[in-house]
Design a protein around this motif. Structure first.
Motif, mmCIF file in Angstrom:
data_model
loop_
_atom_site.group_PDB
_atom_site.id
_atom_site.type_symbol
_atom_site.label_atom_id
_atom_site.label_comp_id
_atom_site.label_asym_id
_atom_site.label_seq_id
_atom_site.Cartn_x
_atom_site.Cartn_y
_atom_site.Cartn_z
ATOM 1 N N ILE A 137 0.833 -1.202 0.000
ATOM 2 C CA ILE A 137 0.000 0.000 0.000
ATOM 3 C C ILE A 137 0.868 1.252 0.000
ATOM 4 C CG2 ILE A 137 -1.637 1.360 1.352
ATOM 5 C CD1 ILE A 137 -2.864 -1.226 2.347
ATOM 6 N N GLU A 138 1.902 1.265 0.831
ATOM 7 C CA GLU A 138 2.758 2.442 0.942
ATOM 8 C C GLU A 138 3.422 2.781 -0.389
ATOM 9 O OE1 GLU A 138 5.549 1.823 4.056
ATOM 10 O OE2 GLU A 138 4.072 1.987 5.670
ATOM 11 N N PHE A 139 3.985 1.767 -1.028
ATOM 12 C CA PHE A 139 4.670 2.041 -2.292
ATOM 13 C C PHE A 139 3.666 2.418 -3.376
ATOM 14 C CE2 PHE A 139 6.348 1.074 -6.447
ATOM 15 C CZ PHE A 139 7.607 1.641 -6.404
ATOM 16 N N PRO A 157 8.855 4.816 -0.139
ATOM 17 C CA PRO A 157 8.817 3.879 0.996
ATOM 18 C C PRO A 157 8.564 2.463 0.494
ATOM 19 C CG PRO A 157 6.740 5.061 0.826
ATOM 20 C CD PRO A 157 7.669 5.694 -0.175
ATOM 21 N N GLY A 158 9.274 1.515 1.080
ATOM 22 C CA GLY A 158 9.066 0.112 0.714
ATOM 23 C C GLY A 158 9.485 -0.246 -0.687
ATOM 24 N N ALA A 159 10.382 0.546 -1.284
ATOM 25 C CA ALA A 159 10.752 0.325 -2.682
ATOM 26 C C ALA A 159 11.351 -1.061 -2.907
ATOM 27 C CB ALA A 159 11.728 1.400 -3.143
ATOM 28 N N LYS A 160 12.226 -1.490 -2.008
ATOM 29 C CA LYS A 160 12.893 -2.780 -2.211
ATOM 30 C C LYS A 160 11.941 -3.949 -1.979
ATOM 31 C CE LYS A 160 16.749 -4.694 -3.469
ATOM 32 N NZ LYS A 160 17.292 -4.458 -4.813
ATOM 33 N N MET A 161 10.961 -3.768 -1.106
ATOM 34 C CA MET A 161 9.954 -4.810 -0.910
ATOM 35 C C MET A 161 9.005 -4.872 -2.103
ATOM 36 S SD MET A 161 10.143 -6.696 1.816
ATOM 37 C CE MET A 161 8.455 -7.225 2.148
ATOM 38 N N ALA A 162 8.634 -3.710 -2.607
ATOM 39 C CA ALA A 162 7.690 -3.671 -3.723
ATOM 40 C C ALA A 162 8.330 -4.159 -5.015
ATOM 41 C CB ALA A 162 7.166 -2.249 -3.909
ATOM 42 N N HIS A 163 9.637 -3.910 -5.158
ATOM 43 C CA HIS A 163 10.362 -4.310 -6.367
ATOM 44 C C HIS A 163 11.754 -4.819 -5.988
ATOM 45 C CE1 HIS A 163 7.481 -2.884 -9.371
ATOM 46 N NE2 HIS A 163 7.247 -1.879 -8.546
ATOM 47 N N PRO A 164 11.849 -6.080 -5.542
ATOM 48 C CA PRO A 164 13.177 -6.639 -5.244
ATOM 49 C C PRO A 164 14.105 -6.550 -6.454
ATOM 50 C CG PRO A 164 11.434 -8.097 -4.465
ATOM 51 C CD PRO A 164 10.778 -7.049 -5.301
ATOM 52 N N TRP A 165 13.511 -6.664 -7.642
ATOM 53 C CA TRP A 165 14.209 -6.445 -8.905
ATOM 54 C C TRP A 165 13.408 -5.402 -9.676
ATOM 55 C CZ3 TRP A 165 13.233 -11.171 -6.720
ATOM 56 C CH2 TRP A 165 14.363 -11.851 -6.251
#
Length: 260
Positions: free
Chosen positions: A184-186, A210-218
């Motif tokens: 939701i945050e990203f 926020p949460g960029a790496k969780m939303a897009h690990p790649w």
């Protein structure tokens, strides 16, 4: 011609009638773009190459680039005509902008291209060319790729970036559970940044969101958005044209129109 970013989501979008995104794509010609384009350029998250590459074919094969899905999905075909002249034009524009481009004379359409297109344009009568993404590069690179392709909009070409607003398939949660907070945050940050025309922030989303790496690990599923945004120009305005969630409440189908 406006440009678009489509979250194509799971390959199941091709057959699962319970997915709202499927109905959104099926209503494309009625609700989003009533006038058919002459040609379509799809920038797909599922074609990764070191340098920008286009496919130059007379007829596009259908690539079933997924595993362990229902048998019927491997029987689906989208035999759209190729667009060799468009591919050459794409290379011309990118080469003139300083990019080193290549061509593939055998590749057809991966599911990032044919899944949305078979729902949006089921007649398969529009020539389609596909452009790759460069996962080792950044958002600025892909924005500049799009910027170089902007003249295509005046030539009757529909530019579609096909990826996903969030894309972390390693998260396993109940399908009917609440949407995960990091998603939701990203997703919210991306929507607000686009609508507020904070293009520089979008280019540097890994630092800013926020949460960029969780939303897009790649990053490959977000880079098609950068291309579509860049092609619409520095003054592009974003409109959220669809939003829904799927796949364990972490996969956003947020899709955008970019208008100059």
């Amino acid at each position: 011609m406006d440009t678009f970013f489509i979250s194509h989501g799971s390959p199941m979008t091709s057959i699962d009638d319970k997915l709202p995104a499927r109905h959104f794509m099926q209503s494309w010609q009625k609700n989003i773009l009533p006038t058919k384009p002459k040609l379509i350029l799809v920038v797909s998250a599922h074609w990764e190459t070191p340098e920008p590459m286009v496919n130059i074919v007379d007829r596009n094969d259908t690539i079933h680039d997924f595993n362990n899905f229902p048998k019927v999905m491997y029987e689906l075909e989208y035999p759209a005509p190729g667009a060799p002249e468009l591919a050459k034009r794409v290379r011309e524009l990118l080469n003139n902008a300083g990019f080193n481009t290549k061509e593939d004379k055998r590749r057809g359409l991966d599911h990032g291209a044919w899944v949305p297109l078979m729902l949006m344009y089921p007649e398969t009568d529009i020539p389609v060319c596909q452009l790759s993404v460069q996962p080792e590069m950044d958002g600025g690179h892909h924005y500049n790729v799009g910027k170089a392709l902007a003249p295509l909009r005046d030539e009757g070409v529909l530019i579609i970036g096909s990826g996903s607003a969030t894309h972390n398939l390693s998260i396993s949660e109940p399908e009917d559970g609440p949407v995960l907070p990091w998603a939701i945050e990203f997703d919210t940050w991306l929507k607000e940044a686009l609508i507020d025309q904070r293009h520089e922030d979008v280019k540097k989303y890994e630092e800013m969101a926020p949460g960029a790496k969780m939303a897009h690990p790649w990053p490959e599923h977000l880079y098609p958005l950068h291309v579509a945004l860049g092609a619409a120009g520095e003054m592009a305005k974003a409109e959220l044209i669809h939003h829904s969630w799927a796949l364990n409440s972490s996969l956003s189908y947020a899709s955008y129109r970019f208008t100059t």
